[in-house]
Design a protein around this motif. Structure first.
Motif, PDB file in Angstrom:
ATOM      1  N   GLU A 182     -25.897 -29.161  -5.514  1.00  0.00           N
ATOM      2  CA  GLU A 182     -25.720 -30.592  -5.277  1.00  0.00           C
ATOM      3  C   GLU A 182     -26.838 -31.198  -4.437  1.00  0.00           C
ATOM      4  O   GLU A 182     -26.872 -32.404  -4.207  1.00  0.00           O
ATOM      5  CB  GLU A 182     -24.363 -30.856  -4.598  1.00  0.00           C
ATOM      6  N   MET A 183     -27.747 -30.370  -3.998  1.00  0.00           N
ATOM      7  CA  MET A 183     -28.860 -30.844  -3.169  1.00  0.00           C
ATOM      8  C   MET A 183     -29.990 -31.360  -4.046  1.00  0.00           C
ATOM      9  O   MET A 183     -30.356 -30.750  -5.053  1.00  0.00           O
ATOM     10  CB  MET A 183     -29.359 -29.688  -2.297  1.00  0.00           C
ATOM     11  N   HIS A 184     -30.536 -32.516  -3.699  1.00  0.00           N
ATOM     12  CA  HIS A 184     -31.653 -33.081  -4.443  1.00  0.00           C
ATOM     13  C   HIS A 184     -32.849 -32.130  -4.381  1.00  0.00           C
ATOM     14  O   HIS A 184     -33.208 -31.635  -3.319  1.00  0.00           O
ATOM     15  CB  HIS A 184     -32.048 -34.446  -3.871  1.00  0.00           C
ATOM     16  N   GLY A 185     -33.418 -31.868  -5.536  1.00  0.00           N
ATOM     17  CA  GLY A 185     -34.546 -30.959  -5.608  1.00  0.00           C
ATOM     18  C   GLY A 185     -34.161 -29.566  -6.062  1.00  0.00           C
ATOM     19  O   GLY A 185     -35.026 -28.713  -6.266  1.00  0.00           O
ATOM     20  N   VAL A 186     -32.858 -29.326  -6.226  1.00  0.00           N
ATOM     21  CA  VAL A 186     -32.379 -28.022  -6.689  1.00  0.00           C
ATOM     22  C   VAL A 186     -31.757 -28.184  -8.067  1.00  0.00           C
ATOM     23  O   VAL A 186     -30.722 -28.835  -8.222  1.00  0.00           O
ATOM     24  CB  VAL A 186     -31.344 -27.416  -5.718  1.00  0.00           C
ATOM     25  N   GLY A 187     -32.396 -27.590  -9.078  1.00  0.00           N
ATOM     26  CA  GLY A 187     -31.855 -27.591 -10.426  1.00  0.00           C
ATOM     27  C   GLY A 187     -31.187 -26.267 -10.728  1.00  0.00           C
ATOM     28  O   GLY A 187     -31.053 -25.400  -9.851  1.00  0.00           O
ATOM     29  N   GLU A 188     -30.774 -26.107 -11.979  1.00  0.00           N
ATOM     30  CA  GLU A 188     -30.055 -24.891 -12.359  1.00  0.00           C
ATOM     31  C   GLU A 188     -30.906 -23.638 -12.164  1.00  0.00           C
ATOM     32  O   GLU A 188     -30.424 -22.616 -11.683  1.00  0.00           O
ATOM     33  CB  GLU A 188     -29.611 -24.989 -13.818  1.00  0.00           C
ATOM     34  N   SER A 189     -32.178 -23.725 -12.545  1.00  0.00           N
ATOM     35  CA  SER A 189     -33.054 -22.557 -12.422  1.00  0.00           C
ATOM     36  C   SER A 189     -33.219 -22.138 -10.965  1.00  0.00           C
ATOM     37  O   SER A 189     -33.109 -20.958 -10.624  1.00  0.00           O
ATOM     38  CB  SER A 189     -34.419 -22.869 -13.046  1.00  0.00           C
ATOM     39  N   THR A 190     -33.471 -23.137 -10.090  1.00  0.00           N
ATOM     40  CA  THR A 190     -33.636 -22.834  -8.664  1.00  0.00           C
ATOM     41  C   THR A 190     -32.339 -22.317  -8.069  1.00  0.00           C
ATOM     42  O   THR A 190     -32.338 -21.396  -7.236  1.00  0.00           O
ATOM     43  CB  THR A 190     -34.111 -24.081  -7.899  1.00  0.00           C
ATOM     44  N   ALA A 191     -31.209 -22.903  -8.492  1.00  0.00           N
ATOM     45  CA  ALA A 191     -29.911 -22.468  -7.977  1.00  0.00           C
ATOM     46  C   ALA A 191     -29.649 -21.003  -8.314  1.00  0.00           C
ATOM     47  O   ALA A 191     -29.101 -20.248  -7.500  1.00  0.00           O
ATOM     48  CB  ALA A 191     -28.804 -23.348  -8.536  1.00  0.00           C
TER      49      ALA A 191
END
Length: 411
Positions: A182-191
């Motif tokens: 839910e943090m801005h700048g974090v997408g599925e890949s980064t998560a």
């Protein structure tokens, strides 16, 4: 340093709200903006809050939207209308401060630290929000914070027509318990990468050792850790709209595709569009990336960086195809995209000599010597190797609708 007061202004359900503003009969009804329902581009771009309440969401297929909400009103995008509304909104923001940074067609930052009205930030935000609503009939949410990251986060906390203050001291209670996705700048890949480090919440990201996160995600990891702690040193930059960082284009295929010849033709079309856009803007870039979205909506990206910048269609096509051939696992393809990034003005690019282009330079050497002789006699700029003509933008040469509205704001 004096604490900054940053606003993030976000127009709510922008395309749908503009349609409702132009046609009041649509207010209170479930409406959605969508592409051509006869093609795979027939997906929901955005929807009104009335439609969202019935389970309609962005990227949903039109046919599924109709099943969930039989009375939904589907409208095609009206880009000139949206650009006009966006320009009017930013005109209002600039009446309060010169420090306005548009980041997309429906959102932007304001630095109101030195606002001359001496109003309390909440009162100022209420005034801006009401002006946008009364003058343009558009709802917006405003986040108030000491930096851009927190302001952006705050504007998402209450929609529509919300005003939210988020201070650094609020971060442990309001942000740290949230899932990191839910943090801005974090997408599925980064998560997924963060999950491999046993980081599932923003708080866990905030407390990870910098050495560990840097090793896993590089500079971006260090940046995300800082944001998780409420730290963001970026300034509100009005000149950011003059910076083009990348030029790209993507295409949703009519059907899930596995035929290589069809996929090659798609890449050829994409390369042509990207090359035209680079040509119009007189840009070249040193990195090429491709985007692959399969039938299961999984996104895959591959990229390559070159010693010398590229901009020719045939080079873009060939390099994109090479990346695709290495990355494709044979799964049906839904969408393809090409992006050239790390772009610079072609005049600023200096092609480095190599065994591959040395002969080309050697052939031109007599021309350069003649130019030097004439300039020594008649002055610098007396003769040029060629005449550079501005090329008129076509619709295809637009970088993307969400970015090209910046051109309106430069006037």
């Amino acid at each position: 340093m004096m604490a900054r007061i940053i606003f993030h202004v976000d127009l709510n359900s922008f395309y749908a709200s503009v349609e409702q503003a132009y046609n009041p009969e649509l207010k209170g009804k479930p409406i959605a903006i969508a592409g051509n329902p006869k093609e795979r581009r027939g997906i929901i771009v955005t929807s009104s809050y009335e439609a969202r309440a019935k389970g309609i969401y962005t990227t949903m297929n039109v046919s599924e939207a109709r099943r969930k909400c039989p009375d939904i009103i589907l409208l095609p995008p009206d880009f000139p209308k949206y650009r006009q509304a966006s320009k009017a909104m930013f005109t209002i923001l600039r009446s309060y401060t010169d420090l306005v940074e548009p980041v997309s067609i429906d959102e932007g930052y304001m630095d109101v630290t030195n606002n001359s009205s001496d109003q309390h930030p909440i009162d100022l935000a209420k005034e801006i929000q009401l002006r946008i609503y009364n003058e343009l009939d558009l709802p917006c949410s405003i986040g108030i914070a000491p930096n851009k990251f927190l302001a952006k986060t705050a504007s998402d906390m209450k929609k529509p027509m919300g005003i939210t203050i988020l201070r650094k001291r609020d971060v442990p209670d309001k942000l740290w318990p949230l899932p990191v996705i839910e943090m801005h700048g974090v997408g599925e890949s980064t998560a997924k990468k963060l999950a491999s480090l046993k980081i599932h919440t923003i708080g866990e990201l905030a407390h990870i050792e910098e050495r560990v996160i840097q090793q896993a995600l590089g500079k971006n990891g260090v940046r995300l850790k800082a944001r998780a702690n409420g730290q963001d040193s970026r300034v509100v930059d009005p000149n950011a709209i003059y910076e083009t960082k990348s030029v790209g284009n993507s295409m949703t295929l009519p059907v899930d595709e596995t035929d290589m010849k069809t996929l090659e033709k798609t890449f050829e079309k994409l390369a042509g569009k990207v090359a035209e856009r680079l040509d119009v803007k007189k840009l070249c870039g040193s990195t090429i990336s491709i985007q692959i979205r399969d039938a299961s909506w999984h996104n895959h990206t591959r990229s390559k960086t070159f010693q010398n910048p590229i901009y020719h269609q045939n080079v873009i096509f060939e390099e994109a195809l090479k990346l695709f051939r290495k990355a494709w696992d044979g799964e049906p393809i839904r969408l393809l995209g090409i992006t050239v990034s790390n772009v610079i003005d072609r005049k600023q690019s200096v092609e480095q000599l190599s065994i591959f282009n040395f002969e080309d330079y050697a052939k031109q050497e007599p021309i350069y010597e003649l130019i030097d002789q004439i300039e020594r006699k008649f002055g610098k700029g007396a003769i040029q190797k060629g005449i550079e003509l501005d090329k008129k933008q076509s619709f295809a040469s637009k970088t993307s609708f969400s970015k090209d509205f910046f051109e309106d704001l430069k006037e």
